[in-house]
Write a protein that holds these residues in place. Structure first.
Motif, mmCIF file in Angstrom:
data_model
loop_
_atom_site.group_PDB
_atom_site.id
_atom_site.type_symbol
_atom_site.label_atom_id
_atom_site.label_comp_id
_atom_site.label_asym_id
_atom_site.label_seq_id
_atom_site.Cartn_x
_atom_site.Cartn_y
_atom_site.Cartn_z
ATOM 1 N N ILE A 156 0.829 -1.207 0.000
ATOM 2 C CA ILE A 156 0.000 0.000 0.000
ATOM 3 C C ILE A 156 0.864 1.258 0.000
ATOM 4 N N GLU A 157 2.011 1.222 0.681
ATOM 5 C CA GLU A 157 2.903 2.382 0.696
ATOM 6 C C GLU A 157 3.417 2.699 -0.708
ATOM 7 N N ASP A 158 3.680 1.651 -1.484
ATOM 8 C CA ASP A 158 4.156 1.833 -2.855
ATOM 9 C C ASP A 158 3.072 2.475 -3.725
ATOM 10 N N LEU A 159 1.840 2.000 -3.554
ATOM 11 C CA LEU A 159 0.736 2.544 -4.348
ATOM 12 C C LEU A 159 0.449 3.994 -3.955
ATOM 13 N N ARG A 160 0.553 4.287 -2.676
ATOM 14 C CA ARG A 160 0.352 5.672 -2.224
ATOM 15 C C ARG A 160 1.383 6.601 -2.856
ATOM 16 N N GLU A 161 2.623 6.140 -2.893
ATOM 17 C CA GLU A 161 3.691 6.972 -3.450
ATOM 18 C C GLU A 161 3.452 7.248 -4.932
ATOM 19 N N ALA A 162 3.124 6.204 -5.676
ATOM 20 C CA ALA A 162 2.878 6.369 -7.108
ATOM 21 C C ALA A 162 1.654 7.246 -7.353
ATOM 22 N N ALA A 163 0.597 7.032 -6.568
ATOM 23 C CA ALA A 163 -0.628 7.819 -6.729
ATOM 24 C C ALA A 163 -0.384 9.286 -6.409
ATOM 25 N N ILE A 220 -4.542 -5.478 -0.010
ATOM 26 C CA ILE A 220 -3.988 -4.200 -0.456
ATOM 27 C C ILE A 220 -4.870 -3.598 -1.548
ATOM 28 N N TYR A 221 -5.383 -4.437 -2.423
ATOM 29 C CA TYR A 221 -6.304 -3.981 -3.471
ATOM 30 C C TYR A 221 -7.500 -3.269 -2.843
ATOM 31 N N LEU A 222 -8.100 -3.907 -1.844
ATOM 32 C CA LEU A 222 -9.275 -3.335 -1.188
ATOM 33 C C LEU A 222 -8.928 -2.039 -0.465
ATOM 34 N N GLN A 223 -7.776 -2.013 0.187
ATOM 35 C CA GLN A 223 -7.360 -0.803 0.893
ATOM 36 C C GLN A 223 -7.124 0.344 -0.089
ATOM 37 N N GLU A 243 -9.026 3.925 0.019
ATOM 38 C CA GLU A 243 -8.272 5.174 0.168
ATOM 39 C C GLU A 243 -8.385 6.085 -1.049
ATOM 40 N N GLY A 244 -9.050 5.611 -2.089
ATOM 41 C CA GLY A 244 -9.208 6.426 -3.281
ATOM 42 C C GLY A 244 -8.039 6.354 -4.247
ATOM 43 N N LEU A 245 -7.095 5.456 -3.980
ATOM 44 C CA LEU A 245 -5.932 5.340 -4.860
ATOM 45 C C LEU A 245 -6.319 4.755 -6.210
ATOM 46 N N ALA A 246 -7.214 3.777 -6.187
ATOM 47 C CA ALA A 246 -7.657 3.170 -7.444
ATOM 48 C C ALA A 246 -8.290 4.228 -8.343
ATOM 49 N N GLU A 247 -9.073 5.107 -7.748
ATOM 50 C CA GLU A 247 -9.722 6.173 -8.514
ATOM 51 C C GLU A 247 -8.691 7.110 -9.135
ATOM 52 N N ILE A 248 -7.648 7.419 -8.385
ATOM 53 C CA ILE A 248 -6.589 8.295 -8.907
ATOM 54 C C ILE A 248 -5.946 7.670 -10.139
ATOM 55 N N VAL A 295 -7.179 5.271 -12.148
ATOM 56 C CA VAL A 295 -8.128 5.139 -13.257
ATOM 57 C C VAL A 295 -8.375 6.493 -13.921
ATOM 58 N N GLU A 296 -8.500 7.546 -13.120
ATOM 59 C CA GLU A 296 -8.718 8.882 -13.683
ATOM 60 C C GLU A 296 -7.505 9.370 -14.469
ATOM 61 N N ALA A 297 -6.346 8.797 -14.163
ATOM 62 C CA ALA A 297 -5.132 9.151 -14.907
ATOM 63 C C ALA A 297 -4.999 8.319 -16.180
ATOM 64 N N ASP A 298 -5.996 7.438 -16.422
ATOM 65 C CA ASP A 298 -6.014 6.543 -17.589
ATOM 66 C C ASP A 298 -5.070 5.360 -17.445
ATOM 67 N N ALA A 299 -4.771 4.982 -16.206
ATOM 68 C CA ALA A 299 -3.984 3.774 -15.960
ATOM 69 C C ALA A 299 -4.928 2.585 -15.798
ATOM 70 N N VAL A 300 -4.385 1.394 -15.921
ATOM 71 C CA VAL A 300 -5.134 0.166 -15.673
ATOM 72 C C VAL A 300 -4.873 -0.252 -14.233
ATOM 73 N N PHE A 301 -5.934 -0.429 -13.451
ATOM 74 C CA PHE A 301 -5.792 -0.865 -12.062
ATOM 75 C C PHE A 301 -6.222 -2.321 -11.985
ATOM 76 N N SER A 302 -5.261 -3.200 -11.787
ATOM 77 C CA SER A 302 -5.488 -4.643 -11.891
ATOM 78 C C SER A 302 -5.754 -5.298 -10.541
ATOM 79 N N THR A 303 -6.371 -6.456 -10.595
ATOM 80 C CA THR A 303 -6.408 -7.316 -9.420
ATOM 81 C C THR A 303 -5.018 -7.927 -9.249
ATOM 82 N N PRO A 304 -4.697 -8.443 -8.062
ATOM 83 C CA PRO A 304 -3.358 -9.002 -7.829
ATOM 84 C C PRO A 304 -3.019 -10.132 -8.804
ATOM 85 N N THR A 305 -1.864 -10.043 -9.402
ATOM 86 C CA THR A 305 -1.411 -11.063 -10.350
ATOM 87 C C THR A 305 0.068 -10.875 -10.639
#
Length: 253
Positions: free
Chosen positions: A138-145, A168-171, A175-180, A182-192
Protein backbone atom coordinates in the motif's frame (compact mmCIF):
# COMPACT_ATOMS: atom_id res chain seq x y z
CA UNK A 1 19.44 9.63 6.06
CA UNK A 2 17.96 8.69 2.70
CA UNK A 3 17.55 11.30 0.01
CA UNK A 4 14.03 12.21 -1.05
CA UNK A 5 12.45 9.62 -3.38
CA UNK A 6 15.00 6.99 -2.33
CA UNK A 7 13.60 3.81 -0.80
CA UNK A 8 14.43 0.21 0.02
CA UNK A 9 14.23 -0.55 -3.71
CA UNK A 10 17.09 1.82 -4.42
CA UNK A 11 19.16 0.38 -1.58
CA UNK A 12 18.87 -3.17 -2.88
CA UNK A 13 19.44 -2.14 -6.51
CA UNK A 14 22.54 -0.22 -5.43
CA UNK A 15 23.77 -3.26 -3.50
CA UNK A 16 23.19 -5.65 -6.39
CA UNK A 17 24.87 -3.17 -8.71
CA UNK A 18 27.91 -3.34 -6.45
CA UNK A 19 28.20 -7.07 -5.76
CA UNK A 20 26.62 -8.44 -8.95
CA UNK A 21 23.90 -10.98 -9.60
CA UNK A 22 26.09 -13.72 -8.12
CA UNK A 23 27.60 -11.67 -5.30
CA UNK A 24 25.68 -13.55 -2.62
CA UNK A 25 25.43 -16.87 -4.42
CA UNK A 26 23.89 -19.50 -2.15
CA UNK A 27 24.29 -17.24 0.89
CA UNK A 28 22.00 -15.35 3.23
CA UNK A 29 22.08 -11.56 2.91
CA UNK A 30 21.63 -9.73 6.21
CA UNK A 31 20.84 -6.02 6.14
CA UNK A 32 21.46 -3.82 9.17
CA UNK A 33 22.44 -0.32 10.22
CA UNK A 34 20.84 3.04 11.00
CA UNK A 35 19.15 3.31 7.62
CA UNK A 36 17.68 -0.18 7.78
CA UNK A 37 16.39 0.44 11.30
CA UNK A 38 14.50 3.49 10.05
CA UNK A 39 13.01 1.76 7.00
CA UNK A 40 9.30 0.95 7.09
CA UNK A 41 8.31 -2.68 6.73
CA UNK A 42 7.46 -2.16 3.07
CA UNK A 43 11.02 -1.14 2.26
CA UNK A 44 12.46 -4.01 4.25
CA UNK A 45 10.27 -6.53 2.45
CA UNK A 46 11.37 -5.14 -0.90
CA UNK A 47 15.04 -5.53 0.00
CA UNK A 48 14.63 -9.08 1.26
CA UNK A 49 12.47 -9.94 -1.75
CA UNK A 50 15.33 -9.08 -4.09
CA UNK A 51 18.14 -10.90 -2.27
CA UNK A 52 17.66 -13.69 -4.79
CA UNK A 53 18.64 -11.25 -7.55
CA UNK A 54 22.14 -11.26 -6.03
CA UNK A 55 22.06 -15.06 -5.92
CA UNK A 56 21.14 -15.15 -2.23
CA UNK A 57 19.11 -17.92 -0.67
CA UNK A 58 17.30 -15.39 1.50
CA UNK A 59 17.37 -11.85 2.83
CA UNK A 60 17.07 -11.17 6.56
CA UNK A 61 16.76 -8.13 8.82
CA UNK A 62 17.01 -8.21 12.61
CA UNK A 63 13.44 -7.99 13.97
CA UNK A 64 12.58 -4.91 16.02
CA UNK A 65 9.54 -2.87 17.10
CA UNK A 66 8.61 -2.16 13.48
CA UNK A 67 8.69 -5.88 12.77
CA UNK A 68 6.62 -6.72 15.83
CA UNK A 69 3.99 -4.11 15.01
CA UNK A 70 3.67 -5.61 11.52
CA UNK A 71 3.52 -9.21 12.71
CA UNK A 72 1.09 -8.56 15.57
CA UNK A 73 -1.63 -7.44 13.21
CA UNK A 74 -1.23 -10.47 10.97
CA UNK A 75 0.00 -13.53 12.88
CA UNK A 76 -2.60 -16.19 13.59
CA UNK A 77 -0.36 -18.25 15.85
CA UNK A 78 2.45 -17.69 18.32
CA UNK A 79 5.67 -16.43 16.82
CA UNK A 80 9.28 -16.10 17.92
CA UNK A 81 11.95 -13.65 16.80
CA UNK A 82 15.45 -14.77 15.89
CA UNK A 83 18.65 -12.77 15.49
CA UNK A 84 22.14 -13.62 14.31
CA UNK A 85 24.56 -14.72 17.02
CA UNK A 86 26.69 -11.90 18.37
CA UNK A 87 29.84 -13.81 17.42
CA UNK A 88 28.56 -14.81 13.98
CA UNK A 89 31.07 -14.59 11.15
CA UNK A 90 30.23 -13.33 7.67
CA UNK A 91 31.68 -14.21 4.29
CA UNK A 92 31.85 -10.51 3.50
CA UNK A 93 30.66 -7.21 4.98
CA UNK A 94 29.72 -4.28 2.77
CA UNK A 95 29.15 -0.78 4.13
CA UNK A 96 27.38 2.00 2.23
CA UNK A 97 26.78 5.68 2.91
CA UNK A 98 23.07 5.65 2.09
CA UNK A 99 22.91 9.45 1.98
CA UNK A 100 24.85 9.23 -1.28
CA UNK A 101 22.54 6.73 -2.99
CA UNK A 102 20.28 8.37 -5.62
CA UNK A 103 17.06 7.04 -7.15
CA UNK A 104 18.50 4.04 -8.97
CA UNK A 105 17.46 2.16 -12.10
CA UNK A 106 18.55 -1.27 -13.31
CA UNK A 107 19.05 -1.27 -17.06
CA UNK A 108 18.66 -4.25 -19.40
CA UNK A 109 19.33 -7.05 -19.06
CA UNK A 110 20.49 -7.61 -15.46
CA UNK A 111 19.44 -6.19 -12.07
CA UNK A 112 23.12 -5.43 -11.50
CA UNK A 113 23.31 -3.06 -14.49
CA UNK A 114 22.46 0.00 -12.41
CA UNK A 115 22.60 3.72 -13.09
CA UNK A 116 21.19 6.84 -11.42
CA UNK A 117 17.76 7.64 -12.85
CA UNK A 118 19.01 11.10 -13.81
CA UNK A 119 21.40 9.55 -16.34
CA UNK A 120 18.63 7.84 -18.29
CA UNK A 121 16.45 10.75 -19.39
CA UNK A 122 16.97 9.88 -23.05
CA UNK A 123 15.29 6.47 -22.65
CA UNK A 124 11.70 6.61 -23.90
CA UNK A 125 9.24 4.02 -22.62
CA UNK A 126 6.12 2.25 -23.85
CA UNK A 127 4.87 0.83 -20.57
CA UNK A 128 5.04 1.35 -16.82
CA UNK A 129 4.25 -1.36 -14.28
CA UNK A 130 3.79 -0.39 -10.63
CA UNK A 131 3.24 -3.22 -8.18
CA UNK A 132 4.09 -6.94 -7.96
CA UNK A 133 5.43 -8.86 -4.97
CA UNK A 134 8.41 -6.49 -4.91
CA UNK A 135 6.68 -3.11 -4.78
CA UNK A 136 2.96 -3.74 -4.60
CA UNK A 137 2.36 -2.79 -0.98
CA UNK A 138 0.00 0.00 0.00
CA UNK A 139 2.90 2.38 0.70
CA UNK A 140 4.16 1.83 -2.85
CA UNK A 141 0.74 2.54 -4.35
CA UNK A 142 0.35 5.67 -2.22
CA UNK A 143 3.69 6.97 -3.45
CA UNK A 144 2.88 6.37 -7.11
CA UNK A 145 -0.63 7.82 -6.73
CA UNK A 146 0.75 10.92 -5.04
CA UNK A 147 2.87 11.64 -8.10
CA UNK A 148 0.33 10.88 -10.80
CA UNK A 149 -2.69 12.47 -9.06
CA UNK A 150 -4.31 15.10 -11.26
CA UNK A 151 -2.15 14.11 -14.22
CA UNK A 152 -2.61 11.81 -17.18
CA UNK A 153 -0.72 8.81 -18.45
CA UNK A 154 1.53 9.94 -21.28
CA UNK A 155 -0.35 9.37 -24.56
CA UNK A 156 2.55 7.36 -25.96
CA UNK A 157 2.65 4.95 -23.02
CA UNK A 158 0.44 2.69 -20.93
CA UNK A 159 0.42 2.17 -17.17
CA UNK A 160 -0.53 -0.96 -15.24
CA UNK A 161 -0.91 -0.91 -11.45
CA UNK A 162 -0.90 -4.27 -9.67
CA UNK A 163 -1.50 -4.48 -5.89
CA UNK A 164 0.36 -7.36 -4.26
CA UNK A 165 -2.65 -8.84 -2.43
CA UNK A 166 -6.43 -8.68 -2.31
CA UNK A 167 -6.20 -6.89 1.04
CA UNK A 168 -3.99 -4.20 -0.46
CA UNK A 169 -6.30 -3.98 -3.47
CA UNK A 170 -9.27 -3.34 -1.19
CA UNK A 171 -7.36 -0.80 0.89
CA UNK A 172 -6.31 1.05 -2.26
CA UNK A 173 -9.96 1.25 -3.29
CA UNK A 174 -11.02 2.53 0.14
CA UNK A 175 -8.27 5.17 0.17
CA UNK A 176 -9.21 6.43 -3.28
CA UNK A 177 -5.93 5.34 -4.86
CA UNK A 178 -7.66 3.17 -7.44
CA UNK A 179 -9.72 6.17 -8.51
CA UNK A 180 -6.59 8.30 -8.91
CA UNK A 181 -5.00 5.70 -11.18
CA UNK A 182 -8.13 5.14 -13.26
CA UNK A 183 -8.72 8.88 -13.68
CA UNK A 184 -5.13 9.15 -14.91
CA UNK A 185 -6.01 6.54 -17.59
CA UNK A 186 -3.98 3.77 -15.96
CA UNK A 187 -5.13 0.17 -15.67
CA UNK A 188 -5.79 -0.87 -12.06
CA UNK A 189 -5.49 -4.64 -11.89
CA UNK A 190 -6.41 -7.32 -9.42
CA UNK A 191 -3.36 -9.00 -7.83
CA UNK A 192 -1.41 -11.06 -10.35
CA UNK A 193 2.12 -11.82 -11.49
CA UNK A 194 0.87 -10.76 -14.92
CA UNK A 195 3.52 -9.00 -17.01
CA UNK A 196 6.35 -9.46 -14.51
CA UNK A 197 7.17 -12.92 -15.84
CA UNK A 198 5.77 -12.34 -19.32
CA UNK A 199 2.57 -14.17 -18.44
CA UNK A 200 -0.29 -11.89 -19.47
CA UNK A 201 -1.75 -8.39 -19.18
CA UNK A 202 1.13 -6.23 -20.31
CA UNK A 203 3.34 -8.42 -22.47
CA UNK A 204 5.95 -6.35 -24.28
CA UNK A 205 6.15 -6.51 -28.06
CA UNK A 206 9.32 -6.51 -30.12
CA UNK A 207 11.33 -3.35 -29.51
CA UNK A 208 9.16 -2.07 -26.65
CA UNK A 209 10.61 -0.71 -23.42
CA UNK A 210 9.12 -0.77 -19.94
CA UNK A 211 10.08 0.62 -16.58
CA UNK A 212 8.74 -1.51 -13.76
CA UNK A 213 8.88 -1.86 -10.00
CA UNK A 214 9.27 -5.62 -10.43
CA UNK A 215 12.39 -7.62 -9.59
CA UNK A 216 13.91 -9.00 -12.79
CA UNK A 217 14.80 -7.65 -16.21
CA UNK A 218 16.39 -10.59 -17.99
CA UNK A 219 16.15 -10.98 -21.77
CA UNK A 220 12.52 -11.71 -22.65
CA UNK A 221 11.40 -11.48 -19.03
CA UNK A 222 8.34 -9.37 -19.82
CA UNK A 223 7.66 -10.56 -23.34
CA UNK A 224 9.53 -10.45 -26.63
CA UNK A 225 13.26 -11.25 -26.40
CA UNK A 226 13.97 -7.96 -28.17
CA UNK A 227 12.05 -5.89 -25.61
CA UNK A 228 13.72 -4.13 -22.68
CA UNK A 229 12.86 -3.81 -18.99
CA UNK A 230 14.21 -1.18 -16.60
CA UNK A 231 13.71 -1.61 -12.83
CA UNK A 232 13.00 1.26 -10.44
CA UNK A 233 11.13 2.35 -7.34
CA UNK A 234 7.44 3.39 -7.57
CA UNK A 235 8.17 7.13 -7.51
CA UNK A 236 10.52 6.99 -10.48
CA UNK A 237 8.15 4.66 -12.35
CA UNK A 238 5.17 6.99 -11.85
CA UNK A 239 7.15 10.06 -12.87
CA UNK A 240 8.41 8.25 -15.96
CA UNK A 241 4.83 7.43 -16.91
CA UNK A 242 3.89 11.10 -16.95
CA UNK A 243 7.00 12.04 -18.91
CA UNK A 244 6.93 9.17 -21.40
CA UNK A 245 10.59 8.58 -20.64
CA UNK A 246 12.68 7.66 -17.63
CA UNK A 247 12.70 10.59 -15.24
CA UNK A 248 12.49 11.63 -11.62
CA UNK A 249 9.60 12.91 -9.47
CA UNK A 250 11.15 16.37 -9.29
CA UNK A 251 10.42 16.77 -12.99
CA UNK A 252 6.66 16.36 -12.64
CA UNK A 253 5.71 17.77 -9.23
Amino acid sequence: KLNKWVSGKDLILHTIGDIGVDGALYMAMEFEGETIASLPMSGRLTMCNMAIEAGGKNGIIVPDEITEHYVKGRAKREYKFYSSDKDATYAEIKEYDCSKIPPTVSCPHLPSNTKPATELSSVTIDQVVVGSCTNGRIEDLREAAGIIKGKKVNPDTRMIVIPATQQIYLQAVKEGLAEIFVEADAVFSTPTCGPCLGGHMGILAKGEKAIATTNRNFVGRMGHPESEVYLSNPAVAAASEVLGRIGTPEEVI
